[in-house]
Write a protein that holds these residues in place. Sequence first.
Motif, mmCIF file in Angstrom:
data_model
loop_
_atom_site.group_PDB
_atom_site.id
_atom_site.type_symbol
_atom_site.label_atom_id
_atom_site.label_comp_id
_atom_site.label_asym_id
_atom_site.label_seq_id
_atom_site.Cartn_x
_atom_site.Cartn_y
_atom_site.Cartn_z
ATOM 1 N N ASP A 77 0.841 -1.199 0.000
ATOM 2 C CA ASP A 77 0.000 0.000 0.000
ATOM 3 C C ASP A 77 0.879 1.254 0.000
ATOM 4 N N VAL A 78 2.177 1.062 0.331
ATOM 5 C CA VAL A 78 3.133 2.170 0.202
ATOM 6 C C VAL A 78 3.917 1.928 -1.087
ATOM 7 N N ALA A 79 3.747 2.836 -2.056
ATOM 8 C CA ALA A 79 4.340 2.599 -3.387
ATOM 9 C C ALA A 79 5.869 2.705 -3.347
ATOM 10 N N LEU A 80 6.501 2.019 -4.295
ATOM 11 C CA LEU A 80 7.947 2.183 -4.483
ATOM 12 C C LEU A 80 8.209 3.617 -4.943
ATOM 13 N N PRO A 81 9.369 4.180 -4.615
ATOM 14 C CA PRO A 81 9.707 5.499 -5.170
ATOM 15 C C PRO A 81 9.618 5.467 -6.709
ATOM 16 N N ALA A 82 9.211 6.618 -7.291
ATOM 17 C CA ALA A 82 8.895 6.667 -8.725
ATOM 18 C C ALA A 82 10.036 6.128 -9.605
ATOM 19 N N GLU A 83 11.265 6.492 -9.258
ATOM 20 C CA GLU A 83 12.397 6.082 -10.105
ATOM 21 C C GLU A 83 12.531 4.559 -10.116
ATOM 22 N N GLN A 84 12.269 3.967 -8.957
ATOM 23 C CA GLN A 84 12.400 2.507 -8.864
ATOM 24 C C GLN A 84 11.244 1.798 -9.567
ATOM 25 N N GLN A 85 10.051 2.424 -9.489
ATOM 26 C CA GLN A 85 8.914 1.857 -10.235
ATOM 27 C C GLN A 85 9.226 1.833 -11.718
ATOM 28 N N GLU A 86 9.808 2.926 -12.198
ATOM 29 C CA GLU A 86 10.134 3.016 -13.614
ATOM 30 C C GLU A 86 11.184 1.965 -13.981
ATOM 31 N N ASN A 87 12.102 1.714 -13.042
ATOM 32 C CA ASN A 87 13.134 0.714 -13.282
ATOM 33 C C ASN A 87 12.518 -0.694 -13.404
ATOM 34 N N VAL A 88 11.508 -1.008 -12.600
ATOM 35 C CA VAL A 88 10.848 -2.325 -12.698
ATOM 36 C C VAL A 88 10.105 -2.430 -14.038
ATOM 37 N N ARG A 89 9.429 -1.344 -14.421
ATOM 38 C CA ARG A 89 8.690 -1.356 -15.697
ATOM 39 C C ARG A 89 9.660 -1.637 -16.844
ATOM 40 N N GLN A 90 10.829 -0.983 -16.765
ATOM 41 C CA GLN A 90 11.842 -1.163 -17.811
ATOM 42 C C GLN A 90 12.323 -2.616 -17.840
ATOM 43 N N GLU A 91 12.501 -3.192 -16.648
ATOM 44 C CA GLU A 91 12.957 -4.588 -16.557
ATOM 45 C C GLU A 91 11.937 -5.520 -17.223
ATOM 46 N N ILE A 92 10.651 -5.275 -16.947
ATOM 47 C CA ILE A 92 9.592 -6.123 -17.516
ATOM 48 C C ILE A 92 9.585 -5.973 -19.035
ATOM 49 N N ASP A 93 9.677 -4.734 -19.495
ATOM 50 C CA ASP A 93 9.664 -4.487 -20.938
ATOM 51 C C ASP A 93 10.865 -5.187 -21.596
ATOM 52 N N ASP A 94 12.056 -5.011 -21.017
ATOM 53 C CA ASP A 94 13.277 -5.633 -21.582
ATOM 54 C C ASP A 94 13.179 -7.156 -21.538
ATOM 55 N N ALA A 95 12.712 -7.704 -20.388
ATOM 56 C CA ALA A 95 12.697 -9.167 -20.218
ATOM 57 C C ALA A 95 11.775 -9.829 -21.232
ATOM 58 N N HIS A 96 10.729 -9.088 -21.683
ATOM 59 C CA HIS A 96 9.787 -9.666 -22.645
ATOM 60 C C HIS A 96 10.036 -9.138 -24.056
ATOM 61 N N CYS A 97 11.217 -8.531 -24.243
ATOM 62 C CA CYS A 97 11.695 -8.143 -25.575
ATOM 63 C C CYS A 97 10.664 -7.338 -26.366
ATOM 64 N N GLY A 98 9.943 -6.477 -25.672
ATOM 65 C CA GLY A 98 8.976 -5.614 -26.344
ATOM 66 C C GLY A 98 7.640 -6.312 -26.616
ATOM 67 N N TYR A 99 7.489 -7.586 -26.257
ATOM 68 C CA TYR A 99 6.238 -8.312 -26.520
ATOM 69 C C TYR A 99 5.178 -8.058 -25.442
ATOM 70 N N ALA A 100 5.586 -7.609 -24.261
ATOM 71 C CA ALA A 100 4.592 -7.409 -23.186
ATOM 72 C C ALA A 100 3.692 -6.244 -23.600
ATOM 73 N N PRO A 101 2.367 -6.442 -23.620
ATOM 74 C CA PRO A 101 1.466 -5.366 -24.059
ATOM 75 C C PRO A 101 1.646 -4.125 -23.192
ATOM 76 N N ALA A 136 4.596 -5.135 -13.673
ATOM 77 C CA ALA A 136 5.638 -4.592 -12.779
ATOM 78 C C ALA A 136 5.167 -4.685 -11.329
ATOM 79 N N PHE A 137 3.873 -4.456 -11.139
ATOM 80 C CA PHE A 137 3.323 -4.565 -9.784
ATOM 81 C C PHE A 137 3.446 -6.012 -9.287
ATOM 82 N N ALA A 138 3.153 -6.982 -10.187
ATOM 83 C CA ALA A 138 3.276 -8.403 -9.817
ATOM 84 C C ALA A 138 4.726 -8.732 -9.451
ATOM 85 N N GLN A 139 5.653 -8.157 -10.204
ATOM 86 C CA GLN A 139 7.085 -8.415 -9.931
ATOM 87 C C GLN A 139 7.464 -7.880 -8.543
#
Length: 332
Positions: free
Chosen positions: A184-208, A216-219
């Motif tokens: 319920d306490v969100a990750l700092p914005a920069e770190q949230q963006e870093n997780v999103r980037q990780e998800i995008d990279d890990a799925h090679c652009g295929y993740a919708p 990223a939230f699931a991760q």
Amino acid sequence: MPGKRLFSYLIALVVLGACGAVSPWQAPHYQEHPLAGRIWNVAEARFADKAELIAALVSADFILLGETHDNPDHHLLQAEIVSAVAGAGRRPMIAFEMFDMTQQQALAEHLKTSPEDSAGIAEAVGWRKSGWPDWQLYRPIAAAALHAGLEIRPANMSRAQARGLAQHGLEGAEPDFIAGLGLDVALPAEQQENVRQEIDDAHCGYAPAEMIDAMAFAQSARDAHMARTLNSGAKEDGAILIAGAGHTRNDRAVPFHLRRMAPGRSILSLAFLEVSEGAPSPPAYAAPFNSQSLPFDYVWFTPRVDIRDACERFEEQLKKMQEGKAAAKNQL
Ligand code: HEM
């Protein structure tokens, strides 16, 4: 050493010398890389020896051992560390990312009846259906833990829970579940963006694009769940986590949640990283983590299992998953 045994030992050394040195590595690529086998102390930007690393690990409450899942050297080194920590008199609980809560009972029952049977764990928990690399790769870690009498636990939330979060994000989850994980306490914005980037990279652009936030939230929820398992299972002797290196990064993954859940207890994150061609110095290995510096306390470099392009492998894997789904549909 008695004379006869010393003689045989010397003969063996001569024969080995004549045949060329036997490689200590299982992973086939870049065994001669200048970093292979070296340990890097990140904060002090210098190489360290094994004795220094083991001493640092032994004195930490939470020991996070980040791996590349299919690299056998990473698992052998994790097993060596488990034995070294136990050899120093510690009895930490050991939790695996690869086991989830749905397997907890089967694992506990198996170990109750066969406390030293590391081989039988695979069948007891249905490892083959799980999609993780062969249990034989992980078995040395479990064997070292059981030999030392350490308690083994699942660290991960169930697949169904993670999928639910990846489909519906925060909105789809029970408020109690979210609060229990401290999400319920969100990750700092920069770190949230870093997780999103990780998800995008890990799925090679295929993740919708519309799903990346929820994935990223699931991760992050998986990270929080592993941290909670470590914190709740750790008694005075602390806990060890076996997980992918991404989950053990200090800036935002399991350590981030552990710091919130267990303030004052010490955490040490060691990542095993595969060396790359054309990257002879440790700081170059920060870039794949979308980070300015390596987000670990120590890094232990090893040879590499697979030199094919990561996205080529992803596409292969995706194809297999789609074929598996189509075959299952045809059987109905
Ligand atoms: C060969 C590599 C990979 C393939 C083929 C793959 C494929 C998929 C697919 C098809 C989904 C959709 C939901 C499902 O059916 O499970 C998914 C979800 C997800 N993936 Fe990946 N993925 C890969 C690697 C990764 C990596 C390295 C990460 C970590 C950064 C990751 C993180 C996630 C997360 C967090 C979800 C949401 C659901 C869950 O946590 O299980 N994936 N992946």
